[in-house]
Enzyme design. Structure first.
Site, PDB file in Angstrom:
ATOM      1  N   GLU A  41       0.837  -1.187   0.000  1.00  0.00           N
ATOM      2  CA  GLU A  41       0.000   0.000   0.000  1.00  0.00           C
ATOM      3  C   GLU A  41       0.881   1.249   0.000  1.00  0.00           C
ATOM      4  O   GLU A  41       0.628   2.212  -0.726  1.00  0.00           O
ATOM      5  CB  GLU A  41      -0.864  -0.019   1.263  1.00  0.00           C
ATOM      6  CG  GLU A  41      -2.313   0.284   1.000  1.00  0.00           C
ATOM      7  CD  GLU A  41      -3.129   0.055   2.246  1.00  0.00           C
ATOM      8  OE1 GLU A  41      -3.873   0.954   2.629  1.00  0.00           O
ATOM      9  OE2 GLU A  41      -2.996  -1.037   2.854  1.00  0.00           O
ATOM     10  N   ASP A  43       3.984   1.397  -1.076  1.00  0.00           N
ATOM     11  CA  ASP A  43       4.662   1.483  -2.373  1.00  0.00           C
ATOM     12  C   ASP A  43       3.752   2.083  -3.429  1.00  0.00           C
ATOM     13  O   ASP A  43       4.194   2.849  -4.285  1.00  0.00           O
ATOM     14  CB  ASP A  43       5.123   0.098  -2.840  1.00  0.00           C
ATOM     15  CG  ASP A  43       6.253  -0.418  -1.979  1.00  0.00           C
ATOM     16  OD1 ASP A  43       6.829   0.397  -1.235  1.00  0.00           O
ATOM     17  OD2 ASP A  43       6.538  -1.624  -2.031  1.00  0.00           O
ATOM     18  N   SER A  88      30.982  19.835  23.491  1.00  0.00           N
ATOM     19  CA  SER A  88      30.845  18.449  23.933  1.00  0.00           C
ATOM     20  C   SER A  88      30.581  18.457  25.435  1.00  0.00           C
ATOM     21  O   SER A  88      30.319  19.516  26.002  1.00  0.00           O
ATOM     22  CB  SER A  88      32.063  17.639  23.538  1.00  0.00           C
ATOM     23  OG  SER A  88      33.169  18.146  24.194  1.00  0.00           O
ATOM     24  N   LEU A  89      30.635  17.316  26.064  1.00  0.00           N
ATOM     25  CA  LEU A  89      30.288  17.236  27.486  1.00  0.00           C
ATOM     26  C   LEU A  89      31.472  16.736  28.279  1.00  0.00           C
ATOM     27  O   LEU A  89      32.312  16.010  27.748  1.00  0.00           O
ATOM     28  CB  LEU A  89      29.132  16.250  27.688  1.00  0.00           C
ATOM     29  CG  LEU A  89      27.792  16.598  27.062  1.00  0.00           C
ATOM     30  CD1 LEU A  89      26.815  15.443  27.252  1.00  0.00           C
ATOM     31  CD2 LEU A  89      27.230  17.858  27.690  1.00  0.00           C
ATOM     32  N   GLU A 119      19.040  11.335  30.348  1.00  0.00           N
ATOM     33  CA  GLU A 119      18.704  10.778  29.022  1.00  0.00           C
ATOM     34  C   GLU A 119      19.761   9.755  28.630  1.00  0.00           C
ATOM     35  O   GLU A 119      20.895   9.859  29.073  1.00  0.00           O
ATOM     36  CB  GLU A 119      18.769  11.886  27.951  1.00  0.00           C
ATOM     37  CG  GLU A 119      17.817  13.010  28.144  1.00  0.00           C
ATOM     38  CD  GLU A 119      18.151  14.182  27.210  1.00  0.00           C
ATOM     39  OE1 GLU A 119      18.964  14.037  26.278  1.00  0.00           O
ATOM     40  OE2 GLU A 119      17.591  15.259  27.448  1.00  0.00           O
ATOM     41  N   LYS A 121      22.731   8.304  26.580  1.00  0.00           N
ATOM     42  CA  LYS A 121      23.774   8.927  25.767  1.00  0.00           C
ATOM     43  C   LYS A 121      23.963   8.063  24.534  1.00  0.00           C
ATOM     44  O   LYS A 121      24.393   6.917  24.612  1.00  0.00           O
ATOM     45  CB  LYS A 121      25.077   9.000  26.564  1.00  0.00           C
ATOM     46  CG  LYS A 121      26.238   9.574  25.770  1.00  0.00           C
ATOM     47  CD  LYS A 121      27.369   9.924  26.727  1.00  0.00           C
ATOM     48  CE  LYS A 121      28.732  10.083  26.083  1.00  0.00           C
ATOM     49  NZ  LYS A 121      28.837  10.305  24.687  1.00  0.00           N
ATOM     50  N   ASP A 123      25.470   6.633  21.295  1.00  0.00           N
ATOM     51  CA  ASP A 123      26.834   6.525  20.788  1.00  0.00           C
ATOM     52  C   ASP A 123      26.813   6.618  19.263  1.00  0.00           C
ATOM     53  O   ASP A 123      26.895   5.621  18.562  1.00  0.00           O
ATOM     54  CB  ASP A 123      27.439   5.196  21.245  1.00  0.00           C
ATOM     55  CG  ASP A 123      28.936   5.159  20.999  1.00  0.00           C
ATOM     56  OD1 ASP A 123      29.513   6.224  20.686  1.00  0.00           O
ATOM     57  OD2 ASP A 123      29.513   4.069  21.108  1.00  0.00           O
ATOM     58  N   TYR A 231      18.104  15.808  20.582  1.00  0.00           N
ATOM     59  CA  TYR A 231      17.953  16.086  22.004  1.00  0.00           C
ATOM     60  C   TYR A 231      18.300  17.513  22.411  1.00  0.00           C
ATOM     61  O   TYR A 231      18.345  17.829  23.597  1.00  0.00           O
ATOM     62  CB  TYR A 231      18.809  15.119  22.817  1.00  0.00           C
ATOM     63  CG  TYR A 231      20.230  15.001  22.297  1.00  0.00           C
ATOM     64  CD1 TYR A 231      21.118  16.059  22.402  1.00  0.00           C
ATOM     65  CD2 TYR A 231      20.661  13.831  21.665  1.00  0.00           C
ATOM     66  CE1 TYR A 231      22.395  15.969  21.906  1.00  0.00           C
ATOM     67  CE2 TYR A 231      21.943  13.740  21.155  1.00  0.00           C
ATOM     68  CZ  TYR A 231      22.812  14.812  21.275  1.00  0.00           C
ATOM     69  OH  TYR A 231      24.075  14.736  20.770  1.00  0.00           O
ATOM     70  N   LYS A 319      29.586   7.541  31.673  1.00  0.00           N
ATOM     71  CA  LYS A 319      29.787   6.446  30.715  1.00  0.00           C
ATOM     72  C   LYS A 319      29.899   5.095  31.410  1.00  0.00           C
ATOM     73  O   LYS A 319      30.545   4.982  32.451  1.00  0.00           O
ATOM     74  CB  LYS A 319      31.040   6.715  29.873  1.00  0.00           C
ATOM     75  CG  LYS A 319      30.792   7.880  28.916  1.00  0.00           C
ATOM     76  CD  LYS A 319      31.966   8.211  28.038  1.00  0.00           C
ATOM     77  CE  LYS A 319      32.303   7.179  27.009  1.00  0.00           C
ATOM     78  NZ  LYS A 319      33.045   7.728  25.870  1.00  0.00           N
ATOM     79  N   CYS A 413      37.961 -25.138  -0.116  1.00  0.00           N
ATOM     80  CA  CYS A 413      36.710 -24.807   0.562  1.00  0.00           C
ATOM     81  C   CYS A 413      36.344 -25.935   1.532  1.00  0.00           C
ATOM     82  O   CYS A 413      36.316 -27.103   1.131  1.00  0.00           O
ATOM     83  CB  CYS A 413      35.595 -24.617  -0.472  1.00  0.00           C
ATOM     84  SG  CYS A 413      33.949 -24.536   0.267  1.00  0.00           S
ATOM     85  N   CYS A 416      33.058 -27.866  -0.011  1.00  0.00           N
ATOM     86  CA  CYS A 416      33.042 -28.653  -1.246  1.00  0.00           C
ATOM     87  C   CYS A 416      34.427 -29.091  -1.699  1.00  0.00           C
ATOM     88  O   CYS A 416      34.556 -29.851  -2.660  1.00  0.00           O
ATOM     89  CB  CYS A 416      32.343 -27.881  -2.365  1.00  0.00           C
ATOM     90  SG  CYS A 416      33.328 -26.501  -2.966  1.00  0.00           S
ATOM     91  N   CYS A 431      35.330 -19.248  -2.237  1.00  0.00           N
ATOM     92  CA  CYS A 431      35.311 -20.564  -2.867  1.00  0.00           C
ATOM     93  C   CYS A 431      34.887 -20.294  -4.311  1.00  0.00           C
ATOM     94  O   CYS A 431      33.888 -19.616  -4.548  1.00  0.00           O
ATOM     95  CB  CYS A 431      34.283 -21.442  -2.156  1.00  0.00           C
ATOM     96  SG  CYS A 431      33.754 -22.846  -3.140  1.00  0.00           S
ATOM     97  N   CYS A 436      29.084 -24.951  -5.192  1.00  0.00           N
ATOM     98  CA  CYS A 436      29.392 -25.327  -3.801  1.00  0.00           C
ATOM     99  C   CYS A 436      28.079 -25.401  -3.024  1.00  0.00           C
ATOM    100  O   CYS A 436      27.294 -24.446  -3.026  1.00  0.00           O
ATOM    101  CB  CYS A 436      30.323 -24.295  -3.182  1.00  0.00           C
ATOM    102  SG  CYS A 436      30.562 -24.520  -1.413  1.00  0.00           S
TER     103      CYS A 436
HETATM  104  S1  IVH Z   1      23.614  17.053  25.180  1.00  0.00           S
HETATM  105  C1  IVH Z   1      26.203  21.208  24.768  1.00  0.00           C
HETATM  106  N1  IVH Z   1      22.472  14.731  25.156  1.00  0.00           N
HETATM  107  O1  IVH Z   1      27.689  12.904  23.470  1.00  0.00           O
HETATM  108  C2  IVH Z   1      26.270  19.763  24.464  1.00  0.00           C
HETATM  109  N2  IVH Z   1      24.597  14.923  24.131  1.00  0.00           N
HETATM  110  O2  IVH Z   1      30.208  12.981  24.914  1.00  0.00           O
HETATM  111  C3  IVH Z   1      24.899  19.149  24.543  1.00  0.00           C
HETATM  112  N3  IVH Z   1      25.388  12.834  23.088  1.00  0.00           N
HETATM  113  O3  IVH Z   1      28.648  16.119  22.432  1.00  0.00           O
HETATM  114  C4  IVH Z   1      24.967  17.712  24.369  1.00  0.00           C
HETATM  115  N4  IVH Z   1      23.624  11.632  23.590  1.00  0.00           N
HETATM  116  O4  IVH Z   1      27.412  14.497  20.746  1.00  0.00           O
HETATM  117  C5  IVH Z   1      23.551  15.426  24.796  1.00  0.00           C
HETATM  118  N5  IVH Z   1      21.276  12.748  25.188  1.00  0.00           N
HETATM  119  C6  IVH Z   1      22.367  13.440  24.824  1.00  0.00           C
HETATM  120  C7  IVH Z   1      23.424  12.865  24.101  1.00  0.00           C
HETATM  121  C8  IVH Z   1      24.543  13.633  23.778  1.00  0.00           C
HETATM  122  C9  IVH Z   1      24.804  11.637  22.979  1.00  0.00           C
HETATM  123  C10 IVH Z   1      26.698  13.141  22.505  1.00  0.00           C
HETATM  124  C11 IVH Z   1      26.883  14.555  22.035  1.00  0.00           C
HETATM  125  C12 IVH Z   1      27.891  15.127  22.991  1.00  0.00           C
HETATM  126  C13 IVH Z   1      28.676  13.910  23.351  1.00  0.00           C
HETATM  127  C14 IVH Z   1      29.425  14.104  24.640  1.00  0.00           C
END
Ligand code: IVH
Length: 673
Positions: A41, A43, A88-89, A119, A121, A123, A231, A319, A413, A416, A431, A436
């Protein structure tokens, strides 16, 4: 006079309605994982939109769902400079440091009441998406935090990212930030395919995501199983958020995917407990989670809390230790795949890892084993990195006794006994015997799979027996099997043998794209098989196409085009196709098989509800046999709606539009008259 080429008001409306519908279904499927229509549907809607846009190019628009298949390749990425840098954090592995984080914050905020929000994190790879008046204008990578790469074309292929915000009053500007990632399942599948094709496997989903987003050809990106969770916001105008929770809820209401769960609490001890809960839940997420992010929820406090050069003071990332286990390699076995690739697999002393017992680990290929110097008898560290099968990270060389055996890729192989070959430019050993049994078995399994020819009753163990007894050596042989050939196989009786033959028979009528997929042409997945069906009326037309001609099609790149022409040049494959045709397996686009002189010629039927004397596929077959067409949606153009048991919204719509409605019995009378 009206210009016949100029789209009518009705067409403009239809295109609009189709886009709204498809976007809604994309959201239901890719963001909420709750589709409410089937593939066929969907498609049909998608194809209708594609056709209308092709006919009326002036109706094309940047936010049309058909633009997600990628565009022309770039030669390089442009730079994007951020007004609000991508920070970054600060990271920690220690719960004590989380308590210190809490002390610092309460110290700065003194008496101001506040809450934490925790929240997952994710990866993945950080991305920034810019929406102007609701429309996605640019998307970029973090880069050095101040300047990133413009990867808009690549990001547009991620189906869960809205091209237009789903809100009636979009803000003038909204820059949304989050993480692009590859689903765990998609990653495992991608690596398997790469190995089959002799390409290097990606080490983990994050590397696979980063590698995919850096591709200059967005058509290739469109085939990668990417997704994204958002986020955070950066620049914004015409919208504001009091709390992080409100921000998450707003993003979700605007069509974004957000994390499946978050926790709120003012007490750091409670948040630390929630981190343990997240730890136990995260293995079931379809993305890799390497920790939790703890943020102050009240955004009004961010100014007071401030930030260091690299990271804000109102958030911290906790982490989890990577999940590893130590075990021993008892032996190294070899698996042979559909394209003959030999994959070494470590047979391990069973060990508990990330909640399940692990007894095998993939070793990818001989180069990987050499690089890590992995030997039979070695003690090793294994890690789960999103794969269904974990990987060996390293050898504990200090534990060696001297009795460990280096691995040698067999020159024969193991299945076979044929010679194996490692092309100079590939990492895989293959192979070379196309006959095979291991290759034949996985080929037939692929052919009969539900997503391909959907051969009812043909399970793995039956395929193994059929190949081992030399009853079949390629998919076309299935169609000459008789009940007597199969009724004496293990776990078979007369009834199941009859069912199997019926199942094989029913698969003769499958759509052309399913056959093309089932034939196992390298690099041809279900999407590209559907594109091929759309552009070639039958298999012969496809077989006589050229690389150049194929490359012009929407999702067919040079590698796929090359592989298709190679497939049809091969004499063995030509014989298989001849045999399939002789066996009356459908090799044409079904829509074209209409009988123009039939009683239903020029009429469109919609089937809904469940029928009691036949399946919907069988009913559709009857319609086509008499020259009619079927469609998945009711419109003014529908000639008849066939309403089975518990017909729902389509019946209501047909009634509203005054479409002729038939009961199953009336339909049968009509087909027999
Ligand atoms: S908040 C001002 N929330 O992890 C920076 N970051 O190791 C706000 N990441 O730089 C970032 N999940 O790239 C935030 N729920 C989350 C995340 C998150 C993954 C990443 C993000 C950050 C890095 C830090």
């Amino acid at each position: 006079m009206t210009n016949p080429k100029f789209p009518s008001e009705e067409t403009v409306k239809r295109v609009d309605a189709l886009r709204v519908k498809i976007n809604r279904h994309n959201h239901l499927y890719y963001v909420l994982a709750k589709p409410d229509i089937g593939d066929r549907e969907y498609d049909a809607l998608y194809r209708e939109l594609e056709e209308l846009e092709e006919k009326h190019p002036e109706l094309k628009s940047a936010d049309s769902p058909t633009t997600r298949v990628g565009g022309a390749p770039l030669t390089e990425f442009q730079n994007i400079t951020y007004a609000v840098p991508m920070m970054s954090l600060s990271n920690t592995y220690s719960k004590d440091e989380l308590r210190q984080f809490d002390k610092r914050i309460t110290g700065i905020l003194e008496e101001s009441p506040f809450t934490y929000i925790l929240e997952p994190k994710i990866d993945g790879v950080a991305i920034s998406l810019r929406y102007e008046h609701g429309l996605l204008t640019t998307a970029s990578t973090r880069g050095d935090g101040k300047t990133g790469d413009d990867i808009t074309n690549n990001i547009r292929t991620i189906r869960s990212i809205p091209l237009r915000l789903t809100t009636d009053s979009p803000p003038a500007l909204l820059e949304v930030r989050g993480e692009a990632y590859m689903t765990k399942k998609g990653f495992a599948q991608l690596n398997l395919t790469r190995q089959e094709n002799g390409q290097d496997a990606f080490a983990n989903p994050r590397n696979a995501t980063a590698g995919s987003l850096k591709l200059l050809d967005s058509k290739l990106v469109a085939e990668r199983p990417l997704d994204a969770i958002l986020y955070a916001v950066a620049e914004h105008n015409g919208i504001s958020f009091a709390t992080q929770e409100e921000l998450l809820k707003t993003l979700s209401s605007m069509g974004f995917k957000t994390a499946p769960k978050y926790w709120k609490n003012g007490d750091i001890s409670q948040i630390i407990e929630s981190l343990d809960e997240l730890d136990s839940l995260r293995h079931d997420f379809d993305f890799e989670t390497d920790g939790g992010v703890i943020k102050v929820d009240e955004r009004a406090l961010y100014g007071t809390l401030g930030s260091t050069a690299k990271s804000p003071r109102w958030a911290v990332a906790y982490k989890y230790e990577p999940e590893q286990a130590e075990t021993k390699i008892n032996s190294i076995s070899i698996q042979v795949g559909r394209t003959g690739v030999l994959t070494p697999v470590a047979e391990l002393e069973p060990v508990l890892l990330a909640g399940s017992t692990v007894s095998r680990a993939t070793l990818h290929n001989a180069d990987e084993i050499d690089r890590k110097d992995i030997r039979t008898g070695d003690s090793v560290i294994i890690e789960k990195a999103g794969e269904i099968i974990p990987a060996v990270i390293k050898v504990i060389t200090s534990a060696r006794s001297g009795n460990e055996q280096p691995f040698v890729m067999p020159d024969k192989c193991p299945i076979c006994g044929s010679t194996t070959l490692k092309p100079e430019d590939e990492v895989a050993t293959r192979c070379i015997n196309l006959q095979c049994p291991a290759q034949i078995k996985s080929w037939i399994k692929h052919f009969a799979a539900r997503g391909a020819m959907d051969v009812d009753g043909l399970g793995d163990s039956l395929i193994e027996q059929l190949v081992d007894r030399k009853l079949i050596k390629n998919p076309s042989d299935l169609y000459s099997l008789k009940v007597v050939d199969v009724e004496n196989l293990e776990r078979m009786a007369e009834k199941s043998a009859n069912n199997l033959i019926d199942g094989i028979d029913a698969s003769r009528k499958r759509d052309l794209w399913r056959l093309l997929l089932g034939l196992g042409i390298r690099h041809v997945g279900s999407k590209s098989a559907q594109t091929l069906e759309e552009h070639f009326a039958d298999i012969d037309k496809l077989a006589s196409s050229t690389v150049e001609g194929l490359e012009e099609l929407p999702d067919i790149g040079p590698i796929v085009a090359e592989s298709i022409t190679e497939f049809f040049k091969n004499e063995n494959n030509q014989n298989i196709i001849t045999k399939l045709k002789k066996a009356e397996v459908n090799v044409s686009r079904l829509g074209d098989m209409t009988n123009i002189d039939g009683a239903f010629s020029g009429q469109t039927f919609v089937l809904t509800g469940s029928l009691s004397t036949m399946t919907r596929d069988e009913a559709a077959e009857k319609i086509r046999a008499q020259g009619g067409k079927t469609s998945s949606s009711v419109s003014k153009k529908t000639s008849y709606l066939v309403a089975g048991e518990s017909a729902g919204s389509k019946l209501a719509k047909a009634e509203k539009l005054g479409v002729n409605i038939l009961t199953e019995e009336e339909f049968l009378n009509l087909t027999n008259s």
